[in-house]
Design an enzyme around this catalytic site. Structure first.
Site, PDB file in Angstrom:
ATOM      1  N   HIS A   1      40.289  36.085  33.699  1.00 23.88           N
ATOM      2  CA  HIS A   1      41.555  35.357  33.872  1.00 23.88           C
ATOM      3  C   HIS A   1      41.569  34.538  35.174  1.00 23.88           C
ATOM      4  O   HIS A   1      42.576  34.462  35.865  1.00 23.88           O
ATOM      5  CB  HIS A   1      42.767  36.299  33.748  1.00 23.88           C
ATOM      6  CG  HIS A   1      42.810  37.432  34.754  1.00 23.88           C
ATOM      7  ND1 HIS A   1      43.291  38.679  34.435  1.00 23.88           N
ATOM      8  CD2 HIS A   1      42.452  37.498  36.039  1.00 23.88           C
ATOM      9  CE1 HIS A   1      43.220  39.453  35.501  1.00 23.88           C
ATOM     10  NE2 HIS A   1      42.716  38.756  36.490  1.00 23.88           N
TER      11      HIS A   1
ATOM     12  N   HIS B   1      48.684  39.872  40.715  1.00 27.42           N
ATOM     13  CA  HIS B   1      47.956  39.560  41.953  1.00 27.42           C
ATOM     14  C   HIS B   1      48.953  39.338  43.081  1.00 27.42           C
ATOM     15  O   HIS B   1      49.079  38.234  43.591  1.00 27.42           O
ATOM     16  CB  HIS B   1      47.091  38.326  41.766  1.00 27.42           C
ATOM     17  CG  HIS B   1      46.093  38.458  40.658  1.00 27.42           C
ATOM     18  ND1 HIS B   1      46.433  38.404  39.343  1.00 27.42           N
ATOM     19  CD2 HIS B   1      44.744  38.665  40.686  1.00 27.42           C
ATOM     20  CE1 HIS B   1      45.340  38.562  38.595  1.00 27.42           C
ATOM     21  NE2 HIS B   1      44.305  38.716  39.386  1.00 27.42           N
TER      22      HIS B   1
ATOM     23  N   HIS C   1      32.739  39.665  40.252  1.00 28.43           N
ATOM     24  CA  HIS C   1      33.160  38.739  41.308  1.00 28.43           C
ATOM     25  C   HIS C   1      33.594  39.510  42.546  1.00 28.43           C
ATOM     26  O   HIS C   1      34.105  40.616  42.460  1.00 28.43           O
ATOM     27  CB  HIS C   1      34.248  37.763  40.860  1.00 28.43           C
ATOM     28  CG  HIS C   1      35.591  38.314  40.458  1.00 28.43           C
ATOM     29  ND1 HIS C   1      35.778  39.306  39.538  1.00 28.43           N
ATOM     30  CD2 HIS C   1      36.844  37.956  40.847  1.00 28.43           C
ATOM     31  CE1 HIS C   1      37.072  39.540  39.363  1.00 28.43           C
ATOM     32  NE2 HIS C   1      37.754  38.742  40.156  1.00 28.43           N
TER      33      HIS C   1
ATOM     34  N   GLU D   1      38.329  45.004  38.085  1.00 29.10           N
ATOM     35  CA  GLU D   1      39.295  44.595  37.050  1.00 29.10           C
ATOM     36  C   GLU D   1      38.824  44.955  35.646  1.00 29.10           C
ATOM     37  O   GLU D   1      39.632  45.072  34.725  1.00 29.10           O
ATOM     38  CB  GLU D   1      39.544  43.076  37.123  1.00 29.10           C
ATOM     39  CG  GLU D   1      40.331  42.655  38.353  1.00 29.10           C
ATOM     40  CD  GLU D   1      40.525  41.144  38.443  1.00 29.10           C
ATOM     41  OE1 GLU D   1      41.342  40.720  39.262  1.00 29.10           O
ATOM     42  OE2 GLU D   1      39.864  40.380  37.709  1.00 29.10           O
TER      43      GLU D   1
END
Lengths: 280, 139
Positions: free
Chosen positions: A12, A60, A194, A241
């Site tokens: 996302h 977030h 990431h 995540e």
């Protein structure tokens, strides 16, 4: 009776939302990423046609600040607006909720000893709206209703993969006991590898990510036992995540059929992964 | 250790995080330490606050319960220092956006590369995890 008909895992990355909002989805950089989602967009529109998506994502630091940190929060409202993450809200349609199904799931989960946080009003950030844009493009109104399920994957300890998987199993049981006839999908979002912080930023791990995708499409539940430290070491600090994909996979049962899979490096700081699964 | 059964002690669990090179995992200790840095950053989600901050950064920061060290790190956009002081990247992202920086450019400032070098590394497949998984294990 409601039923879960399919699950989708997807990154996302916020930059993908920028690409959609600025009409850059066909350019040299973004083209290969969006092409990987074309199969899914067509399948959703012509074949799958879900009524509701249970969209597992992480906030977030948008709806929740440092003050309140719910481990699992479920949106039980009627409508959610796009959050202002510092550059103004994304120009996307409001997200229509399904309060009836959401409250049913929330109550069922609490009876199953998952102590959910209930959210009635909140704005939703790129974690939720970017997957919507990847799957549905830029329509005037979203073609599905959404039950947002926000997971804390920011402040440690975040929930274990095992707990996420079990939550997915309980969500599937809850959906099955909802009396209305609904075609429901569950999406797990975020990842893949990431790291957005510190001197190790920019870490990507194609090999590990693909092993994870292999595990998801294999019968059984081996992926639920991957410890947090493995995600951190192998996939970067934000790769954690991917525990949210396990909620999706747990909801699909023992065996699945893989309909589509795509992987691309890079998008901004991140490896893009995407998989579409059906209960076998 | 058996994380599947929840039998790992919190001490063991947290200790492993210190073994990852170049990484500050956002633990409860960091969340406590950086609470007001992160809450300040959240305030930049409102356009009127962004305007006030841009007009006089120091004056805006003086309204928050921040140490002088934290204020200086914020003013100089020293993001590694801010991570040490308990800042979290998803909160600090509000400051990136206020500055008009892309996530990738802001993130590159925490590495030993320039942004063009960092971007080139990403386009070539990103940073390899080889040798960067464990300080003690050197793998």
């Amino acid at each position: 009776m409601a039923r879960i008909t399919a699950g989708i895992g997807s990154s996302h990355v916020p930059l993908l939302g920028v690409a959609v909002d600025q009409g850059k989805t066909g350019d040299e950089y973004f083209g290969p990423i969006f092409q990987g989602y074309e199969w899914t967009r067509t399948w959703l529109e012509t074949t799958a046609k879900p009524d509701v998506v249970i969209l597992v994502y992480n906030d977030h630091a948008s709806a929740f600040d440092a003050n309140i940190i719910p481990t699992f929060a479920i949106g039980c409202g009627d409508v959610y607006k796009s959050a202002d993450e510092g550059w103004g809200p994304r120009p996307v349609p409001d997200v229509e909720g399904h309060a009836g199904l959401a409250w049913h799931i929330a109550q069922s989960l609490i009876l199953e000893e998952f102590d959910m946080t209930i959210i009635n009003e909140m704005d939703v950030d790129h974690g939720l709206t970017v997957p919507m844009s990847m799957m549905f493009g830029a329509p005037a109104a979203w073609p599905v209703r959404v039950v947002p399920l926000a997971v804390n994957v920011v402040t440690y300890p975040v929930p274990s993969g095992n707990r996420c998987w079990a939550l997915g199993e309980a969500i599937a049981r809850a959906v099955q006991s909802f009396p209305e006839d609904l075609n429901v999908q569950i999406w797990g979002t975020g990842g893949m590898s990431h790291q957005l912080q510190g001197p190790r930023a920019g870490l990507l791990n194609r090999e590990w990510d693909n092993r994870f995708l292999d595990l998801l499409e294999t019968a059984g539940d081996a992926a639920r036992h991957i410890p947090h430290i493995e995600y951190l070491r192998e996939t970067g600090s934000e790769g954690i995540e991917m525990v949210m994909w396990l909620i999706m996979r747990g909801a699909l049962g023992h065996a699945v059929t893989r309909l589509h899979r795509h992987y691309h490096i890079p998008c901004s700081n991140t490896a893009i992964g995407h998989i579409v699964l059906e209960p076998a | 250790m058996n994380s599947a059964l929840g039998h790992q002690s919190i001490h063991e669990y947290l200790a492993e995080f210190d073994d990852i090179p170049g990484t500050r995992v956002f633990t409860a200790a960091r969340a406590r330490k950086g609470y007001w840095i992160n809450q300040f950053a959240m305030s930049l989600m409102k356009p009127e606050n962004r305007e006030r901050f841009k007009a006089d950064e120091r004056a805006y920061l003086n309204d928050w319960k921040l140490s002088e060290e934290a204020k200086e790190a914020l003013l100089s956009r020293d993001f590694n220092r801010l991570l040490d002081l308990g800042g979290n990247v998803y909160f600090l992202a509000k400051l990136f956006s206020t500055d008009g920086l892309s996530f990738a450019e802001a993130v590159s400032t925490m590495t030993d590369m320039t942004f063009p070098e960092y971007r080139e590394m990403m386009n070539n497949g990103g940073r390899s995890p080889e040798g960067l998984r464990s300080i003690k294990g050197k793998y």
